[in-house]
Every structure is written in C-alpha cells, then in structure tokens.
Scaffold this motif. Structure first.
Motif, PDB file in Angstrom:
ATOM      1  N   VAL A  67      54.575 -19.245  76.466  1.00 27.63           N
ATOM      2  CA  VAL A  67      55.808 -19.807  77.050  1.00 27.63           C
ATOM      3  C   VAL A  67      55.558 -21.252  77.486  1.00 27.63           C
ATOM      4  N   LEU A  83      52.476 -15.479  78.376  1.00 28.73           N
ATOM      5  CA  LEU A  83      52.891 -16.507  79.339  1.00 28.73           C
ATOM      6  C   LEU A  83      52.368 -17.881  78.947  1.00 28.73           C
ATOM      7  N   PHE A 137      53.805  -9.847  73.564  1.00 27.74           N
ATOM      8  CA  PHE A 137      54.670  -9.128  74.507  1.00 27.74           C
ATOM      9  C   PHE A 137      55.190  -7.819  73.905  1.00 27.74           C
ATOM     10  N   LEU A 162      49.931  -9.969  78.377  1.00 23.36           N
ATOM     11  CA  LEU A 162      51.042 -10.714  78.975  1.00 23.36           C
ATOM     12  C   LEU A 162      50.634 -12.133  79.366  1.00 23.36           C
ATOM     13  N   ALA A 163      49.355 -12.292  79.744  1.00 27.41           N
ATOM     14  CA  ALA A 163      48.862 -13.636  80.084  1.00 27.41           C
ATOM     15  C   ALA A 163      48.899 -14.531  78.849  1.00 27.41           C
ATOM     16  N   ALA A 186      61.434 -14.640  77.707  1.00 25.41           N
ATOM     17  CA  ALA A 186      61.151 -16.063  77.943  1.00 25.41           C
ATOM     18  C   ALA A 186      60.543 -16.700  76.687  1.00 25.41           C
ATOM     19  N   VAL A 223      58.840 -11.445  80.191  1.00 24.61           N
ATOM     20  CA  VAL A 223      57.934 -12.417  79.544  1.00 24.61           C
ATOM     21  C   VAL A 223      58.340 -12.588  78.076  1.00 24.61           C
ATOM     22  N   CYS A 282      57.275  -6.877  81.010  1.00 26.52           N
ATOM     23  CA  CYS A 282      57.041  -7.156  79.571  1.00 26.52           C
ATOM     24  C   CYS A 282      58.295  -7.766  78.936  1.00 26.52           C
TER      25      CYS A 282
END
Lengths: 354, 285
Positions: free
Chosen positions: A333, A330, A305, A326-327, A250, A247, A244
């Motif tokens: 990101v 991502l 996150f 989390l997907a 990021a 991510v 976590c």
C-alpha cells in the motif's frame, strides 16, 4: 490536506452513486457472482441437506426420511441418482433394493448403498447418514449396525470445489469493487472535465485522489462483507478477517487510483481492467485449483492479502497467524501510494495540457 | 491595499518543445475587466491555466492578490473564480446541487444558492438536472459557479461562445455587475464586439505575445481610421463615397455633399477592434 474538503468530495460521489449505472452494477455484482457460482458449483438456495433415494418397492425407511424435517428428499431412478450424486445435485444418494428392509428385519446384515457426492456438502451427507442410521435402528429395533467415523478436513486440497470457491468469490468481488470504484470515478470526472473544475477550487490533487480512494474503500468493504454473508460464511475470527479485508481493499484502491490516473478515457479503463484484472485475481485460482504450485501465487501483489483472508475463512487462522503476510500487503500500500502521488502529478499536467 | 490584483511579468510557458506563452506582461486592477483577444492557439487559455494554478509557470513572475502564485495553493484558489470554455458541470446533479457542492469545497457551510440562481435567472429550474438544460442555461450556471465564492478575481474563458444574442447579453450584464462590485475580471474571447463592450482594457495576443494593451477607445484613436460613408442619387443611379475624417479637407468635402440635392444617407464609421487587430498582428481572428 483538508478533511472537510475530502468529505465534501466523497459526499458528492456517494450522493450520485444511485444515479450511476456502473456503481449500481457493482452493488448488484455480489448477488450475480454468488448466483452464478451457486448455480455452477452448488445447489442454489439449498440450505438443508438433499438426499436422493431409489427404491424398487414401497419402503418404510424412504417414507420416514421423506417425513423428516430438516432434509429434502428427491426420488430418482438408479442411474439418474448416480448422476445426481456425481454432479452434486444431491449431497448423498440412498439405494434401497427389494430385499433390503426384509433382510434388516430378519437380523441379517445386508449391504447398504449410500453414495456421497464429491461436490455436495460433507456436513449435509453426514446429517443424512445419521438419519438413515436412525431409521435402520428403528426398523431393526437394535443398536446401530454401522460405525461412523467423521473426518474433519483441514487441508485445502481435501475441501470440495464448492467450498474452495466461496472465499475466492468474496475476494474476487473485493478486488473488482476496490479497483474499479476509484478508477471509474476518477476517469469519469476527468472525461467530463469536472475534475479540472474541482482543482481550481482550494481542493488539491492529493485531496481529490484521496477522496476517490476513500470512496472506493467505503463502498468496497461493505460490498465484500455483504458477499461474505450472502455466501453463508461464518464461524471464524471476524476481526482478523475484517483486518484482512481492510488491508486488501486499501491495496485494491491504490491499484484503482493508478488505473484512474493512467487511463485517458472510460474506454481505455475498461480495456485496462479487462486485461490486467486477471493478474489481480490470479491468486484466487490457486485456491480453486489446488493442484497448481502455490509459490507462483506469491508473485502476485494481491496474494499477500488474499492468502491471509483465505486462511482465516477456511482454516480458522487468527490475526497473529497472518500478520506477516498482512505486513507485506501494507508495505505494498505504501509503495503504491508513492506511485499514485507521482502519477497524480502527471495526470494533472495532462489534464490541463489537453 | 493591493493596486494590481493580477500582476504578470515576463511569463513564459512551453508544452514540451512548443512555446505557448512568450514573455507576456500585464496587470489587472480591482474592478477592472481586461479582455484577452486572440485567435485559437494564441496562448489565451494557457495564460488562464497558469494564472489559475492549473499549470506551473515556466519562467517569469505571477502574483495574484499580492501573493506569488504556486500550484495547488488553497489560499489563492479560495479567492478566485474560473469559468471554463468547456461546459464541465455535473450533469447528473441539479443547479442547486452543483452550486452547493462547490460552495462546500470553498468551506462555505450552510450555503444557500438561491440569490445567485436568481441572478442568473435559473431559480425556477434550480432543482432540475443540468443534463436537461439548454446551452445558455448551462453557461449561466457556469458563470454562477465561478461566482459562488464571491471571488476577488474572475477568469472567464470564452464565456459567451456559441450562445444566442439574448443569452450573451444576460451573461455580459452579469460580468459587468460583478466588476462593478470590485472583482478583477480577465476575459478571453474571439468576439471583438463583446470585448469592446465589456473591457476596460484589451490585450491583443497572438503567437504567445501581447502585441498591444490599451483601452478600446485609445486603440481606435491610435490605430483606427474615422470615415463617413455618403450615398448620393445622381442621374438615376446611386453613388457611394467614403471620406476620411482624419484628413484636413474632410470638412469641405462633407459640406459639399450635404448641400447636394441627391443626398440619401451619411454614416460615420470608426475602426473596429477586429480591424485594428488585423492591422497590428497581421492576421485575423
């Protein structure tokens, strides 16, 4: 894209960190923020339960509790004790009136006034209660006169503010460091003209930006973990939490690079950070003030996150439980990565046209 | 073997609606120093920014070391050195750290900057932070940084701007030394004397156009006037006379003055690049 050049750039930035007051401040920030929140919301440096006692005369129970290892006992007047319990200065308060101990010895069942602080540690007050009961048993020389029911809180609104604030503190530190480090390093180099000097070497704009992002990642991650340790959080799925954090950092680094490519000077960066960071840390407020509508928090990019991290810390969730959120983080990101590439090109033009 | 290290043909560049470079063409050969002379806003720095890959050329063709120029091209950028007008050094690092860092960017592992620091007379202050350096020391370090990769092409933007004569001289010596090693040098400057002293050829650039490109001697011959300034004492007063040496009667006039009893001094003068610049472009620097 050359890994060697990225590492050289990062190495330089890391080597000058101890000479940069801003970066040093970021390293000190977990201590300062933890100190601030501990002072405001909990009892600083109190790792052991704290009991406040009021006795109107000499008390065997009070003397025994004072002699006990593992808890700290503070004597106070009755009204003062009530205030201490209310504001969380003690985890629990015990009021022993004149006749209480004699009544217990005579086999009567007198009323025991045991006050639990809403802001104190539930675990601490439970420990103290057990000790009090033990003393009562000794005094009476028979089985415990009270039944203890321990309720484990599993809903966030049931947690005291002092506990809800801790994961938020950690996540706020992560956001500030993750955003500010790459943004500041980039703006600093642009302002001093050194980025232009670097970009006439074989270093490409992409490599320069990636090095700043990675630097932010490499510094923000340990600072976040340090804040976690400093706040004494443990007993959860550490791997899930680190994922976590990774991510989340990021996402923050990408936002930091956007700030760094857009801001024309350190002054404009500070203005940007001051005005926009409130949006980034906003989801933390929804955990602190649990009455706020949770769906609003989902509108913020950092929610995706922060919520998994919060669930891992507070509700002992595991990686499969938080993969969905989390997907989304991502995907953010990747999206922000495209924005950084676009703004990086624009920044390079502005850099040379200046 | 590449004859022209820098080859620019009909280069145009515009900042939004403002055309900064308007179709310039020139070449620079190996070991040659080309002086780019012009006032502020003439297009000198923009041309350097295009040639160093900082700006994409609007139109025209640019090749460096025989390769068409592209932005962010590590192959070309590993063979060029750039000295900016702005002193953009890492001030919180020492000279040694600055050079080692840039050598690292060029992929030079285990680089020892001592020889270069000795060349620019900074070896004794090599471990001091740049923030404590004087303007001249910083400029010498800027030149050293531009030469850290022993470049085939060196771009120098106003390398002696605002320096004292001693520092300027040491930098000029460095530039000449580098050119003698075979490096092609493109030098922009306002300083006509410096251009005259250093450049094999000079280009006068004004309003984005090259007005003339030739050797300083040819320019002086073509556009300059040779004169002799003579001072004579006569009846207790000093008289000054200027004789144009390009006129046919110059010999007779000079002979007459040399034989004059009151002759004090004779100085021959040739046109400076600045005079020629003003004459050609119609404006000063």
């Amino acid at each position: 894209m050359s890994l060697h050049r990225i590492l050289v750039l990062m190495g330089r930035d890391l080597s000058i960190c101890p000479r940069s007051p801003i970066i040093l401040w970021l390293f000190a920030m977990p201590l300062l923020i933890t100190f601030f929140f501990q002072v405001v919301f909990t009892n600083l440096f109190d790792s052991e339960p704290v009991l406040g006692i009021y006795t109107s005369q000499e008390s065997v129970i009070a003397d025994s509790l004072i002699a006990c290892d593992g808890i700290r006992v503070i004597s106070a007047e009755e009204t003062e004790l009530a205030e201490m319990v209310e504001n969380g200065a003690v985890d629990a308060g015990l009021i022993l009136r004149d006749s209480f101990e004699d009544s217990v010895r005579s086999g009567a069942r007198p009323e025991l006034q045991y006050l639990i602080s809403p802001e104190g540690s539930p675990a601490g007050s439970a420990v103290i209660l057990l000790l009090v009961l033990d003393e009562l048993r000794s005094l009476e020389n028979r089985k415990t006169p009270l039944e203890i029911i321990v309720i484990s809180p599993d809903e966030k609104q049931d947690l005291p503010l002092s506990e809800r604030i801790v994961p938020s503190t950690v996540l706020v530190v992560m956001i500030i460091c993750g955003v500010f480090i790459p943004a500041f390093m980039l703006v600093d180099e642009r302002e001093k003209g050194t980025l232009a000097a670097v970009l006439v070497t074989p270093v490409t704009t992409g490599e320069a930006l990636l090095s700043k992002g990675l630097l932010g990642f490499c510094l923000a991650m340990p600072i976040t973990v340090f804040t976690l340790v400093l706040n004494g959080l443990s007993g959860f799925d550490m791997i899930a939490l680190l994922v976590c954090f990774a991510v989340g950092t990021a996402v923050c680094n990408c936002i930091g690079l956007i700030y760094g490519t857009v801001a024309r000077s350190a002054k404009s960066l500070y203005t940007m950070v001051k005005s926009l960071n409130i949006i980034l840390v906003a989801p933390a407020m929804f955990y602190i003030f649990s009455g706020w509508p949770g769906w609003v928090a989902k509108l913020f990019p950092t929610y995706w996150f922060m919520d998994p991290a919060y669930r891992v810390i507070m509700h002992n969730a595991h990686l499969p439980d938080v993969l969905g959120s989390l997907a989304v983080a991502l995907a953010t990101v990747i999206l922000l990565g495209f924005v950084v590439v676009f703004l990086g090109r624009r920044m390079q033009n502005r850099l040379t046209e200046a | 073997m590449i004859s022209s290290v820098i080859d620019v043909r009909d280069l145009h560049f515009s900042y939004c609606d403002v055309e900064a470079v308007r179709g310039i063409t020139f070449t620079v050969s190996r070991g040659e120093i080309l002086g780019f002379l012009g006032p502020n806003g003439a297009g000198k720095s923009t041309t350097i920014k295009v040639l160093t890959g900082q700006l994409s050329p609007g139109s025209g063709s640019v090749s460096i070391l025989g390769k068409a120029l592209a932005r962010d091209d590590p192959e070309i950028q590993s063979r060029i050195g750039v000295c900016f007008e702005e002193k953009n050094l890492y001030n919180n690092m020492s000279a040694r750290e600055n050079l080692k860092f840039f050598a690292g960017l060029f992929g030079m592992k285990g680089y020892n900057p001592d020889a270069l620091l000795r060349r620019v007379s900074l070896i004794e202050k090599a471990d001091d932070r740049v923030s404590g350096y004087s303007k001249g020391m910083r400029q010498r370090l800027m030149i050293a940084r531009a030469m850290v990769n022993d470049p085939d092409v060196l771009f120098l933007d106003e390398p002696t701007e605002g320096l004292d004569p001693v520092s300027s001289r040491s930098i000029r010596e460095l530039i000449l030394e580098q050119a003698q090693k075979g490096t092609a040098v493109l030098l922009t400057t306002h300083n006509m004397r410096e251009a005259d002293e250093l450049s094999d050829r000079v280009a006068f650039i004004c309003e984005g156009r090259i007005h003339v490109l030739d050797t300083p001697d040819n320019l002086k011959l073509k556009y300059g006037h040779r004169t002799a300034r003579v001072k004579i004492s006569e009846d207790g007063t000093v008289r000054q006379e200027t004789i144009s040496l390009d006129k046919s009667d110059a010999g007779d006039k000079l002979k007459k003055l040399v034989e004059h009893e009151g002759l004090l001094t004779i100085h021959t003068e040739e046109a400076t690049l600045e005079d020629i610049f003003i004459r050609i472009t119609g404006r000063g620097l």
